[in-house]
Design a protein around this motif. Structure first.
Motif, PDB file in Angstrom:
ATOM      1  N   PRO A 381      41.483  69.788  77.686  1.00  0.00           N
ATOM      2  CA  PRO A 381      40.295  69.839  75.745  1.00  0.00           C
ATOM      3  C   PRO A 381      40.442  67.178  75.486  1.00  0.00           C
ATOM      4  CG  PRO A 381      41.481  71.848  75.380  1.00  0.00           C
ATOM      5  CD  PRO A 381      41.928  70.945  76.738  1.00  0.00           C
ATOM      6  N   LYS A 382      41.838  67.074  76.106  1.00  0.00           N
ATOM      7  CA  LYS A 382      42.195  66.079  75.768  1.00  0.00           C
ATOM      8  C   LYS A 382      41.512  65.210  76.929  1.00  0.00           C
ATOM      9  CE  LYS A 382      45.219  62.573  74.155  1.00  0.00           C
ATOM     10  NZ  LYS A 382      44.730  61.725  72.850  1.00  0.00           N
ATOM     11  N   ALA A 383      41.713  65.670  77.855  1.00  0.00           N
ATOM     12  CA  ALA A 383      41.043  64.868  79.162  1.00  0.00           C
ATOM     13  C   ALA A 383      39.367  64.506  78.795  1.00  0.00           C
ATOM     14  CB  ALA A 383      40.903  65.857  81.005  1.00  0.00           C
ATOM     15  N   LEU A 384      38.664  66.100  78.378  1.00  0.00           N
ATOM     16  CA  LEU A 384      37.592  66.051  77.355  1.00  0.00           C
ATOM     17  C   LEU A 384      37.044  64.498  76.274  1.00  0.00           C
ATOM     18  CD1 LEU A 384      36.806  69.742  78.148  1.00  0.00           C
ATOM     19  CD2 LEU A 384      35.724  67.967  79.369  1.00  0.00           C
ATOM     20  N   GLN A 385      38.070  64.815  75.916  1.00  0.00           N
ATOM     21  CA  GLN A 385      38.331  64.016  74.078  1.00  0.00           C
ATOM     22  C   GLN A 385      38.061  62.500  74.600  1.00  0.00           C
ATOM     23  OE1 GLN A 385      41.184  64.972  71.994  1.00  0.00           O
ATOM     24  NE2 GLN A 385      40.239  63.475  69.800  1.00  0.00           N
ATOM     25  N   ASN A 386      39.116  62.674  75.927  1.00  0.00           N
ATOM     26  CA  ASN A 386      39.172  60.833  76.204  1.00  0.00           C
ATOM     27  C   ASN A 386      37.826  60.303  77.235  1.00  0.00           C
ATOM     28  OD1 ASN A 386      41.675  60.643  75.283  1.00  0.00           O
ATOM     29  ND2 ASN A 386      42.627  60.994  77.454  1.00  0.00           N
ATOM     30  N   GLY A 395      42.143  57.944  78.967  1.00  0.00           N
ATOM     31  CA  GLY A 395      42.092  57.757  77.816  1.00  0.00           C
ATOM     32  C   GLY A 395      42.569  55.993  77.856  1.00  0.00           C
ATOM     33  N   MET A 396      42.532  55.493  78.792  1.00  0.00           N
ATOM     34  CA  MET A 396      42.851  54.095  79.017  1.00  0.00           C
ATOM     35  C   MET A 396      41.966  52.916  78.810  1.00  0.00           C
ATOM     36  SD  MET A 396      45.569  54.096  80.830  1.00  0.00           S
ATOM     37  CE  MET A 396      45.768  52.652  81.533  1.00  0.00           C
ATOM     38  N   ASP A 397      42.211  52.386  78.182  1.00  0.00           N
ATOM     39  CA  ASP A 397      41.598  51.240  77.781  1.00  0.00           C
ATOM     40  C   ASP A 397      39.981  50.443  78.757  1.00  0.00           C
ATOM     41  OD1 ASP A 397      39.992  48.815  76.047  1.00  0.00           O
ATOM     42  OD2 ASP A 397      41.525  47.393  76.137  1.00  0.00           O
ATOM     43  N   PRO A 398      38.627  50.678  78.092  1.00  0.00           N
ATOM     44  CA  PRO A 398      37.225  50.669  79.188  1.00  0.00           C
ATOM     45  C   PRO A 398      37.806  49.001  79.680  1.00  0.00           C
ATOM     46  CG  PRO A 398      36.852  51.052  77.154  1.00  0.00           C
ATOM     47  CD  PRO A 398      37.882  51.217  77.229  1.00  0.00           C
ATOM     48  N   CYS A 427      36.694  56.748  88.494  1.00  0.00           N
ATOM     49  CA  CYS A 427      37.627  55.873  87.319  1.00  0.00           C
ATOM     50  C   CYS A 427      38.908  56.242  87.878  1.00  0.00           C
ATOM     51  CB  CYS A 427      38.131  57.976  86.385  1.00  0.00           C
ATOM     52  SG  CYS A 427      36.207  58.092  85.049  1.00  0.00           S
ATOM     53  N   SER A 428      39.574  57.313  88.835  1.00  0.00           N
ATOM     54  CA  SER A 428      40.916  57.170  88.993  1.00  0.00           C
ATOM     55  C   SER A 428      40.852  56.133  90.377  1.00  0.00           C
ATOM     56  CB  SER A 428      40.701  58.331  90.790  1.00  0.00           C
ATOM     57  OG  SER A 428      40.497  59.668  90.483  1.00  0.00           O
ATOM     58  N   ALA A 429      40.373  55.619  91.313  1.00  0.00           N
ATOM     59  CA  ALA A 429      40.305  54.087  91.583  1.00  0.00           C
ATOM     60  C   ALA A 429      40.661  53.185  90.682  1.00  0.00           C
ATOM     61  CB  ALA A 429      39.523  54.380  92.762  1.00  0.00           C
ATOM     62  N   SER A 430      40.165  52.787  89.469  1.00  0.00           N
ATOM     63  CA  SER A 430      39.945  52.489  88.467  1.00  0.00           C
ATOM     64  C   SER A 430      41.159  52.562  87.546  1.00  0.00           C
ATOM     65  CB  SER A 430      38.698  52.287  87.343  1.00  0.00           C
ATOM     66  OG  SER A 430      38.247  52.233  88.226  1.00  0.00           O
ATOM     67  N   TYR A 431      41.885  53.570  87.409  1.00  0.00           N
ATOM     68  CA  TYR A 431      43.495  53.707  86.540  1.00  0.00           C
ATOM     69  C   TYR A 431      44.441  54.471  87.166  1.00  0.00           C
ATOM     70  CZ  TYR A 431      39.601  52.605  82.864  1.00  0.00           C
ATOM     71  OH  TYR A 431      38.736  52.606  82.010  1.00  0.00           O
ATOM     72  N   ASP A 432      44.250  54.734  87.837  1.00  0.00           N
ATOM     73  CA  ASP A 432      45.319  55.166  88.598  1.00  0.00           C
ATOM     74  C   ASP A 432      46.404  54.549  89.672  1.00  0.00           C
ATOM     75  OD1 ASP A 432      46.970  58.248  89.587  1.00  0.00           O
ATOM     76  OD2 ASP A 432      46.777  56.914  91.210  1.00  0.00           O
TER      77      ASP A 432
END
Length: 663
Positions: A381-386, A395-398, A427-432
């Protein structure tokens, strides 16, 4: 004695028995047809579903998978089934030819088809076909009941299945042997099995006894064969027509494509919560199961100890199809835990000889849990909400989406300025932090080759994990927003290094208006750059590497050879193969939303990485999710210490650095 070989129709058979076989045969055929019609009626009670006709493609697929056993020939069990199947095909064709010879040519045209050399070839082929079938049945029985370690059902039901087939063939040989012993024609040797038996019978019986025994065994063989025909739709042998039907009506849309919920905001119910909501094709899927268990053998969830057994799940649905019961579909027939355990890796679908599409059915039931009940496993649920709120599951800042590109002078897409490639970073390569190295490596490759490219500031999660978790609404919102943003810019191709991004953009976004783009994977581009001589990666130190195939490239998009060609093109790389590779590679455990779910079972990623270590200590991957899962496994277990997990683009980029230093 006949001077010319000719088929002796109804030799030694009294007229009443001759008439009787036609009567009983007609009854058996009627019972069989009624049974088949009953099955078709059960299928058609499902919801309507329009499938493309594409007759040429469907018949070709039926020939490859249904008759030539394309998916089975790589295994011992598949070879055995192939021998049994084709043995009976020849025996069936032999019976059909005998009907044409006697009931059509003889009665209507006073002619015979099975005579002379044609008859001799006919007898020889049928004897060999029957012999091969008997041998295959014996081997099948040995593998199922005598070989330890085989995960095959050892029950009286399967014992009788194999025995009944053997009885039909063997009694046929006995009838033939008794006739040859009694007639002793010069051409008896052309029936090698029957001839061998006739020599034995000549030592055992008098001429009178031979004829009496022949008639008795003729009755036994005929009754057994006709009873078998009548019972086909009501027994395990129903797969003889159910599996071919399912192969013919198989999914022709891309394997990586799920059905879209049209007009989602106007729907009152979502997914499947009741058995009657399944489509006719899904009902056919359940009924076509051959119970071979190949899906369970390759299921990563089952191997990890999760409560999902694909075969057991399908068998439960098949039982419900034929025996309606007042039970809840989700909870009683199929457990929620089993549904949430699926990684949607497609291994079961790839292995299934009857072409069942189980991942799509599981997602349909997930849609009910997600969209109607709002039930999710912990973490999801948290991942979906983010994703809904800020466009990424972390949930990182766009606004920080392009922070990975600092210091690289990466061009950002601008309206009115065309480029060849719009690089979809994901998303992975952008934030991880670990996966960001993939994006930086790709930029290094693109710049070294002089490729015209740009990245999109408005990029957000494409929603793959949401869709496969059943949250179609989140997926559709993401898709519409991304498509709108993509149309702002001019580019020839979308470049994606993540298989999930690639699969979604290429195969699922076209379901939406304006969603069709020319999408290529980073492996396609890199290989093209190497082959054209625009980049020449070379490692300073030799490296032994095993490649792990991502599910969404190997199985869903048939890309197996491209990454291997890249590794083989890099000087200094010694590539080795794992036993589970290509389309049969085990999943890393991230798909189907699993990357965001909390699980207490033994991790799939650990099991896979332990297996890969048997081949090499350096593992090349072609997916950031695989990279994350394997890095996580290494961190959690010291047993895997010393391994090196590296993405394909990183190896190429390292080779460019090493080559430049050497130069």
């Amino acid at each position: 004695m006949e001077s010319m070989p000719i088929r002796p129709a109804f030799w030694n058979i009294p007229f009443w028995a001759e008439i009787g076989v036609y009567v009983v045969g007609l009854i058996a055929a009627v019972v069989c047809v009624v049974g088949i019609c009953r099955c078709v009626h059960l299928w058609r009670q499902g919801r309507p579903l329009q499938l493309p006709q594409a007759r040429k493609e469907r018949w070709l697929g039926l020939w490859r998978d249904g008759f030539m056993h394309r998916r089975l020939l790589k295994t011992p069990g598949g070879l055995i089934h192939f021998a049994i199947f084709w043995g009976f095909i020849f025996l069936f064709l032999g019976t059909a030819t005998a009907v044409l010879d006697w009931d059509i040519a003889h009665y209507l045209f006073d002619a015979r088809l099975l005579k002379g050399d044609i008859y001799l070839v006919y007898k020889f082929v049928l004897d060999i076909a029957g012999l091969f079938s008997l041998i295959a049945l014996a081997v099948a029985a040995w593998r199922r009941f005598a070989v330890k370690g085989k995960k095959l059902e050892r029950s009286w039901r399967f014992a009788w299945i194999l025995t009944s087939l053997a009885i039909i063939i063997f009694t046929g040989f006995i009838v033939e042997g008794l006739r040859l012993a009694s007639q002793q024609p010069e051409w008896a040797v052309y029936s090698p099995v029957g001839y061998a038996l006739s020599l034995l019978f000549l030592q055992m019986f008098t001429p009178e006894q031979l004829q009496g025994a022949h008639f008795t065994w003729w009755l036994v063989h005929g009754a057994g064969a006709l009873i078998f025909v009548a019972l086909i739709p009501f027994t395990f042998f129903g797969h003889m027509f159910k599996a071919p039907a399912n192969i013919y009506w198989r999914k022709l849309a891309h394997k990586g494509q799920l059905a879209k919920i049209e007009d989602i905001e106007e729907q009152e119910s979502f997914g499947v919560s009741d058995f009657n909501q399944f489509t006719w094709k899904q009902r056919l899927d359940f009924d076509a199961c051959t119970e071979c268990g190949r899906c369970s053998e390759v299921c990563p969830a089952l191997r990890s100890g999760a409560p999902l057994d694909p075969k057991a799940l399908v068998m439960s649905l098949k039982k419900r199809l034929h025996h309606p019961a007042d039970k809840a579909l989700i909870g009683d027939i199929v457990s929620k835990e089993a549904l949430w355990s699926c990684t949607t890796c497609g291994a079961c679908m790839q292995a299934c000889p009857a072409r069942l599409d189980l991942p799509s059915t599981i997602v349909d039931m997930r849609r009910h849990l997600a969209l109607e009940l709002g039930e999710f496993p912990a973490g999801l649920p948290k991942a979906l909400q983010n994703t809904q709120n800020v466009g990424n599951p972390w949930g990182m800042d766009p606004a920080s989406r392009l922070d990975w590109a600092k210091g690289l002078n990466v061009p950002v897409a601008t309206e009115g300025q065309p480029v060849d490639y719009l690089y979809w970073v994901g998303c992975s390569a952008s934030y991880d932090r670990r996966a960001q190295k993939i994006a930086r490596a790709m930029v290094k490759i693109l710049n070294a080759a002089g490729v015209s490219f740009a990245v999109m500031q408005e990029e957000r999660c494409h929603g793959d994990f949401a869709r496969r978790s059943g949250e179609e609404y989140t997926f559709q919102l993401a898709a519409l927003e991304n498509i709108e943003n993509l149309h702002k810019y001019q580019f020839k191709h979308i470049l994606a290094h993540c298989p999930h991004c690639f699969n979604t953009l290429k195969n699922e976004y076209p379901q939406f208006e304006g969603g069709k783009f020319d999408v290529i994977s980073h492996t396609q581009l890199i290989l093209g750059l190497i082959e054209s001589g625009r980049i020449k990666p070379k490692l300073k130190h030799a490296e032994k590497i095993v490649f792990h195939d991502p599910c969404y490239m190997a199985r869903y998009n048939n890309s197996v050879g491209t990454p291997r060609k890249i590794l083989d093109s890099i000087e200094g790389v010694s590539r080795v193969e794992n036993l589970e590779r290509g389309k049969t590679a085990m999943c890393c455990g991230a798909g189907g939303g699993q990357m965001w779910m909390e699980s207490s079972t033994k991790k799939i990623n650990f099991i896979r990485l332990v297996d890969l270590r048997k081949s090499a200590s350096t593992v090349a991957v072609g997916c950031p999710h695989c990279l994350t899962m394997f890095e996580s496994a290494m961190t959690a277990d010291k047993v895997l210490s010393g391994m090196d997990i590296i993405e394909l683009s990183e190896i190429v980029a390292q080779g460019l650095d090493d080559e430049a230093q050497n130069g």
